[in-house]
Write an enzyme that holds these catalytic residues in place. Sequence first.
Site, PDB file in Angstrom:
ATOM      1  N   GLU A  87       0.771  -1.218   0.101  1.00  0.00           N
ATOM      2  CA  GLU A  87       0.078  -0.088   0.049  1.00  0.00           C
ATOM      3  C   GLU A  87       0.844   1.422   0.043  1.00  0.00           C
ATOM      4  O   GLU A  87       1.861   1.305   0.465  1.00  0.00           O
ATOM      5  CB  GLU A  87      -1.057  -0.031   1.144  1.00  0.00           C
ATOM      6  CG  GLU A  87      -0.276  -0.298   2.557  1.00  0.00           C
ATOM      7  CD  GLU A  87      -1.411  -0.250   3.461  1.00  0.00           C
ATOM      8  OE1 GLU A  87      -1.694  -1.329   3.735  1.00  0.00           O
ATOM      9  OE2 GLU A  87      -1.564   0.924   4.140  1.00  0.00           O
ATOM     10  N   CYS A 100       3.609   8.342   0.882  1.00  0.00           N
ATOM     11  CA  CYS A 100       4.139   7.530   1.874  1.00  0.00           C
ATOM     12  C   CYS A 100       4.290   6.056   1.270  1.00  0.00           C
ATOM     13  O   CYS A 100       3.323   5.530   1.031  1.00  0.00           O
ATOM     14  CB  CYS A 100       3.369   7.583   2.997  1.00  0.00           C
ATOM     15  SG  CYS A 100       3.811   6.509   4.448  1.00  0.00           S
ATOM     16  N   CYS A 107       6.912  -6.934   7.015  1.00  0.00           N
ATOM     17  CA  CYS A 107       7.645  -6.384   8.016  1.00  0.00           C
ATOM     18  C   CYS A 107       8.375  -7.379   8.922  1.00  0.00           C
ATOM     19  O   CYS A 107       7.424  -8.211   9.583  1.00  0.00           O
ATOM     20  CB  CYS A 107       7.313  -5.318   8.690  1.00  0.00           C
ATOM     21  SG  CYS A 107       8.606  -4.206   9.630  1.00  0.00           S
ATOM     22  N   CYS A 111       7.282  -4.598  15.827  1.00  0.00           N
ATOM     23  CA  CYS A 111       6.927  -3.424  16.876  1.00  0.00           C
ATOM     24  C   CYS A 111       5.472  -4.021  17.253  1.00  0.00           C
ATOM     25  O   CYS A 111       4.398  -3.964  16.554  1.00  0.00           O
ATOM     26  CB  CYS A 111       6.884  -2.138  16.267  1.00  0.00           C
ATOM     27  SG  CYS A 111       8.623  -1.711  15.810  1.00  0.00           S
ATOM     28  N   CYS A 114       2.305  -1.854  15.775  1.00  0.00           N
ATOM     29  CA  CYS A 114       1.915  -1.591  14.470  1.00  0.00           C
ATOM     30  C   CYS A 114       1.450  -2.949  13.766  1.00  0.00           C
ATOM     31  O   CYS A 114       1.589  -3.759  13.919  1.00  0.00           O
ATOM     32  CB  CYS A 114       3.413  -1.539  13.929  1.00  0.00           C
ATOM     33  SG  CYS A 114       3.565  -0.797  12.011  1.00  0.00           S
ATOM     34  N   CYS A 322      -0.638   2.654   9.500  1.00  0.00           N
ATOM     35  CA  CYS A 322       0.449   1.756   8.506  1.00  0.00           C
ATOM     36  C   CYS A 322      -0.103   0.456   8.307  1.00  0.00           C
ATOM     37  O   CYS A 322      -0.289  -0.462   9.520  1.00  0.00           O
ATOM     38  CB  CYS A 322       1.842   1.807   9.040  1.00  0.00           C
ATOM     39  SG  CYS A 322       2.323   3.216   9.521  1.00  0.00           S
TER      40      CYS A 322
HETATM   41  N1  SAH Z   1      10.169   0.702   9.568  1.00  0.00           N
HETATM   42  C1  SAH Z   1       9.835   1.938   9.566  1.00  0.00           C
HETATM   43  C2  SAH Z   1       9.038   2.819   8.793  1.00  0.00           C
HETATM   44  C3  SAH Z   1       7.689   2.501   8.656  1.00  0.00           C
HETATM   45  S1  SAH Z   1       6.581   2.692   9.988  1.00  0.00           S
HETATM   46  C4  SAH Z   1       9.986   2.639  10.910  1.00  0.00           C
HETATM   47  O1  SAH Z   1       9.843   2.156  11.909  1.00  0.00           O
HETATM   48  O2  SAH Z   1      10.113   3.876  11.066  1.00  0.00           O
HETATM   49  C5  SAH Z   1       6.219   4.352   9.912  1.00  0.00           C
HETATM   50  C6  SAH Z   1       5.860   5.248  11.285  1.00  0.00           C
HETATM   51  O3  SAH Z   1       4.521   4.879  11.854  1.00  0.00           O
HETATM   52  C7  SAH Z   1       6.979   4.695  12.362  1.00  0.00           C
HETATM   53  O4  SAH Z   1       7.175   5.551  13.291  1.00  0.00           O
HETATM   54  C8  SAH Z   1       6.009   3.806  13.120  1.00  0.00           C
HETATM   55  O5  SAH Z   1       6.263   3.521  14.441  1.00  0.00           O
HETATM   56  C9  SAH Z   1       4.736   4.512  13.300  1.00  0.00           C
HETATM   57  N2  SAH Z   1       3.413   3.808  13.382  1.00  0.00           N
HETATM   58  C10 SAH Z   1       3.332   2.277  13.369  1.00  0.00           C
HETATM   59  N3  SAH Z   1       2.113   1.961  13.428  1.00  0.00           N
HETATM   60  C11 SAH Z   1       1.143   3.176  13.980  1.00  0.00           C
HETATM   61  C12 SAH Z   1       0.015   3.553  14.755  1.00  0.00           C
HETATM   62  N4  SAH Z   1      -1.022   2.595  14.647  1.00  0.00           N
HETATM   63  N5  SAH Z   1      -0.024   4.638  15.054  1.00  0.00           N
HETATM   64  C13 SAH Z   1       0.568   5.729  14.819  1.00  0.00           C
HETATM   65  N6  SAH Z   1       2.048   5.408  14.140  1.00  0.00           N
HETATM   66  C14 SAH Z   1       2.347   4.395  13.761  1.00  0.00           C
END
Ligand code: SAH
Length: 331
Positions: A87, A100, A107, A111, A114, A322
């Site tokens: 996406e 974006c 992935c 985390c 996420c 995301c």
């Molecule tokens: N792997 C990279 C890029 C992808 S995530 C990274 O970790 O930076 C992009 C951003 O969105 C990251 O800061 C991630 O922690 C955040 N993110 C993921 N899920 C989220 C959510 N549910 N609400 C807000 N931010 C989120």
Amino acid sequence: MNDKIDILSLLPEEINVTPAYRQKQVFSWLGKHGVRSFSEMTNLSIQLRSELSERYSLDIPREMERQVSADGTQKILWRLRDGEQVETALMRYKHGWSACLSTQAGCRQGCAFCASGSHGFSRNLTAGEILRQVLYCGVEISRVVLMGTGEPLDNFDQTVRFLKLISHSEGRNLSPRHISLSTCGDVPGILRLAELGLSVTLSVSLHAPDDETRDRIMPVNRKYPISQLLDACGKYFTKTGRRISYEYVIIEGLNDSLGHARRLAALLKGHPAHVNVIPYNPVLGKPFSAPKPSVVDRFMDGLNGLQATVRRTLGKDIDAACGQLRSKRIC
Ligand code: SAH
């Protein structure tokens, strides 16, 4: 599946045509004009166009779904040639459209909060697949953030190749200053990127001011704790002169106290940093909630003069967080 080379992953000098000026012509048809077939390359002979199509593939990803939010944000779900789905989000700002992009299908960082890794990891995207998200999204993109699904530095070579493709003067010619790369904190990757001197903005997903809190939500922290991460960020700044952007997603009851804010301010004091504070965007099935607005205000007050902004949430009425759209389709 055919085994032709994907022409959209190639830099001009890698495209096998002569004389040399033709390489640039072909590259700009693809990158600058965004053509969808060799037959549209009208300043090349029919013979050359047919040779190119025998040698190279130029497939267009299928747009499976496009959600449009009331605030203009769009989200596209693509189907790639092997059936993988990825996406892209498009955000409209005063300066124009920002894309974006995803760098991996799935992935492996895990985390806790996420959606991207919920269904595990399928594969890396190629540079051409990352580029396609810009070329065929239907709007003129003036900024790119590598903040979609995946960890860009875990797909280092293809991500760097993509950066070279999109910033190439014969192609989209997007300035590295208009590109941000977001990482969960892959220290060796940050150091490698610093050495390349590409001067894209480095965005670091910090989300916690201490190892104890960060360990609870980000497995990468057990490998590369905060001190090592900040050290690598310092080196990135020294090499590129680019201030680091730190992302801090506020999750209710986890990292949202005044104490967390004060520790964050102390941690980043003296670092060339900007902090983006982002209220958590809830993900179905995850045991985390968004903070109340008053808690966000208290957190900002606690930052004690640290350069920080609260990022407004775009696309609230669509699956904006995301990986959510992809995740829904895989379920
Ligand atoms: N792997 C990279 C890029 C992808 S995530 C990274 O970790 O930076 C992009 C951003 O969105 C990251 O800061 C991630 O922690 C955040 N993110 C993921 N899920 C989220 C959510 N549910 N609400 C807000 N931010 C989120």
